[in-house]
Design a protein around this motif. Structure first.
Motif, short mmCIF file in Angstrom:
data_model
loop_
_atom_site.label_atom_id
_atom_site.label_comp_id
_atom_site.label_asym_id
_atom_site.label_seq_id
_atom_site.Cartn_x
_atom_site.Cartn_y
_atom_site.Cartn_z
N GLN A 212 -34.89 -47.48 -4.57
CA GLN A 212 -35.58 -47.85 -3.33
C GLN A 212 -34.97 -47.13 -2.13
OE1 GLN A 212 -35.18 -52.10 -3.60
NE2 GLN A 212 -37.12 -52.34 -4.69
N GLN A 213 -33.65 -47.02 -2.10
CA GLN A 213 -32.99 -46.30 -1.02
C GLN A 213 -33.36 -44.82 -1.05
OE1 GLN A 213 -28.82 -47.01 -1.63
NE2 GLN A 213 -28.91 -49.08 -0.77
N ARG A 214 -33.40 -44.24 -2.23
CA ARG A 214 -33.76 -42.82 -2.36
C ARG A 214 -35.19 -42.59 -1.89
NH1 ARG A 214 -31.29 -43.09 -8.30
NH2 ARG A 214 -29.10 -42.92 -7.73
N TYR A 215 -36.08 -43.49 -2.24
CA TYR A 215 -37.48 -43.36 -1.83
C TYR A 215 -37.61 -43.46 -0.31
CZ TYR A 215 -42.49 -44.20 -1.46
OH TYR A 215 -43.81 -44.11 -1.12
N LYS A 216 -36.88 -44.39 0.30
CA LYS A 216 -36.91 -44.52 1.76
C LYS A 216 -36.39 -43.26 2.44
CE LYS A 216 -36.59 -49.53 1.85
NZ LYS A 216 -35.74 -50.69 2.13
N ARG A 217 -35.32 -42.68 1.89
CA ARG A 217 -34.80 -41.43 2.45
C ARG A 217 -35.82 -40.31 2.31
NH1 ARG A 217 -29.63 -42.87 0.13
NH2 ARG A 217 -30.10 -41.54 -1.64
N TYR A 218 -36.53 -40.27 1.17
CA TYR A 218 -37.57 -39.26 0.96
C TYR A 218 -38.67 -39.41 2.02
CZ TYR A 218 -41.91 -37.38 -0.90
OH TYR A 218 -43.11 -36.74 -1.03
N LEU A 219 -39.12 -40.64 2.23
CA LEU A 219 -40.17 -40.87 3.23
C LEU A 219 -39.69 -40.48 4.63
CD1 LEU A 219 -41.71 -44.30 2.13
CD2 LEU A 219 -42.66 -42.01 1.82
N ALA A 220 -38.45 -40.81 4.97
CA ALA A 220 -37.91 -40.47 6.28
C ALA A 220 -37.83 -38.96 6.46
CB ALA A 220 -36.54 -41.10 6.47
N SER A 221 -37.40 -38.24 5.42
CA SER A 221 -37.31 -36.78 5.53
C SER A 221 -38.70 -36.16 5.62
CB SER A 221 -36.54 -36.19 4.36
OG SER A 221 -37.26 -36.30 3.16
N LYS A 222 -39.65 -36.73 4.92
CA LYS A 222 -41.03 -36.23 4.97
C LYS A 222 -41.60 -36.44 6.37
CE LYS A 222 -45.30 -36.54 2.36
NZ LYS A 222 -45.99 -37.19 1.27
N LYS A 223 -41.35 -37.61 6.96
CA LYS A 223 -41.83 -37.91 8.31
C LYS A 223 -41.16 -36.99 9.31
CE LYS A 223 -42.27 -41.72 11.61
NZ LYS A 223 -42.18 -40.86 12.75
N LYS A 224 -39.85 -36.76 9.16
CA LYS A 224 -39.14 -35.89 10.08
C LYS A 224 -39.69 -34.47 10.01
CE LYS A 224 -34.51 -34.23 11.29
NZ LYS A 224 -35.03 -33.00 11.79
N SER A 225 -39.96 -33.97 8.82
CA SER A 225 -40.48 -32.60 8.71
C SER A 225 -41.87 -32.49 9.30
CB SER A 225 -40.46 -32.12 7.26
OG SER A 225 -41.40 -32.81 6.49
N SER A 226 -42.70 -33.52 9.16
CA SER A 226 -44.03 -33.47 9.77
C SER A 226 -43.94 -33.59 11.28
CB SER A 226 -44.94 -34.56 9.20
OG SER A 226 -44.54 -35.83 9.62
N ASP A 227 -42.97 -34.37 11.79
CA ASP A 227 -42.76 -34.47 13.24
C ASP A 227 -42.27 -33.14 13.80
OD1 ASP A 227 -43.52 -37.12 13.17
OD2 ASP A 227 -41.47 -37.91 13.35
N ASP A 228 -41.38 -32.48 13.07
CA ASP A 228 -40.86 -31.18 13.50
C ASP A 228 -41.98 -30.14 13.55
OD1 ASP A 228 -38.35 -32.28 13.70
OD2 ASP A 228 -37.59 -31.37 11.84
N GLN A 229 -42.87 -30.18 12.58
CA GLN A 229 -43.98 -29.23 12.56
C GLN A 229 -44.94 -29.47 13.70
OE1 GLN A 229 -45.78 -29.40 8.70
NE2 GLN A 229 -44.17 -28.21 7.73
N SER A 230 -45.21 -30.72 14.03
CA SER A 230 -46.13 -31.01 15.12
C SER A 230 -45.52 -30.63 16.47
CB SER A 230 -46.54 -32.48 15.12
OG SER A 230 -45.44 -33.31 15.38
N GLU A 231 -44.19 -30.69 16.61
CA GLU A 231 -43.53 -30.28 17.84
C GLU A 231 -43.60 -28.77 18.00
OE1 GLU A 231 -39.55 -31.77 17.88
OE2 GLU A 231 -40.20 -33.86 18.01
N GLN A 232 -43.60 -28.03 16.90
CA GLN A 232 -43.64 -26.57 16.97
C GLN A 232 -45.02 -26.07 17.37
OE1 GLN A 232 -42.28 -25.17 13.18
NE2 GLN A 232 -40.16 -25.78 13.54
#
Length: 80
Positions: free
Chosen positions: A54-74
């Motif tokens: 469950q912790q690994r899955y939450k980290r995966y979701l957080a990293s996925k969200k961060k990468s999509s946020d970074d792309q939208s900022e670019q």
């Protein structure tokens, strides 16, 4: 005193059975060792593995969200 389990703890397997770049299953987020040893683990160990998954899955979701946020900022809107 250890609590008695009435029901068996089921495997978290989702039937995807592919490994990501960190060595965890893409479906259940267990390591290779955790998958192979599942049937020999105690209920307490199985609960620990599920908590780790469950912790690994939450980290995966957080990293996925961060990468999509970074792309939208670019992406910048066009100024006319």
């Amino acid at each position: 005193m250890e609590q008695i389990e009435i029901f068996e703890i089921p495997s978290p397997c989702k039937g995807i059975c592919q490994v990501n770049n960190r060595g965890y299953c893409k479906g259940c987020y267990r390591s290779r060792e955790e998958r192979f040893a599942w049937n020999t683990l105690t209920d307490q160990q199985k609960r620990k593995v599920i908590a780790l998954c469950q912790q690994r899955y939450k980290r995966y979701l957080a990293s996925k969200k961060k990468s999509s946020d970074d792309q939208s900022e670019q992406q910048t809107p066009f100024d006319f």
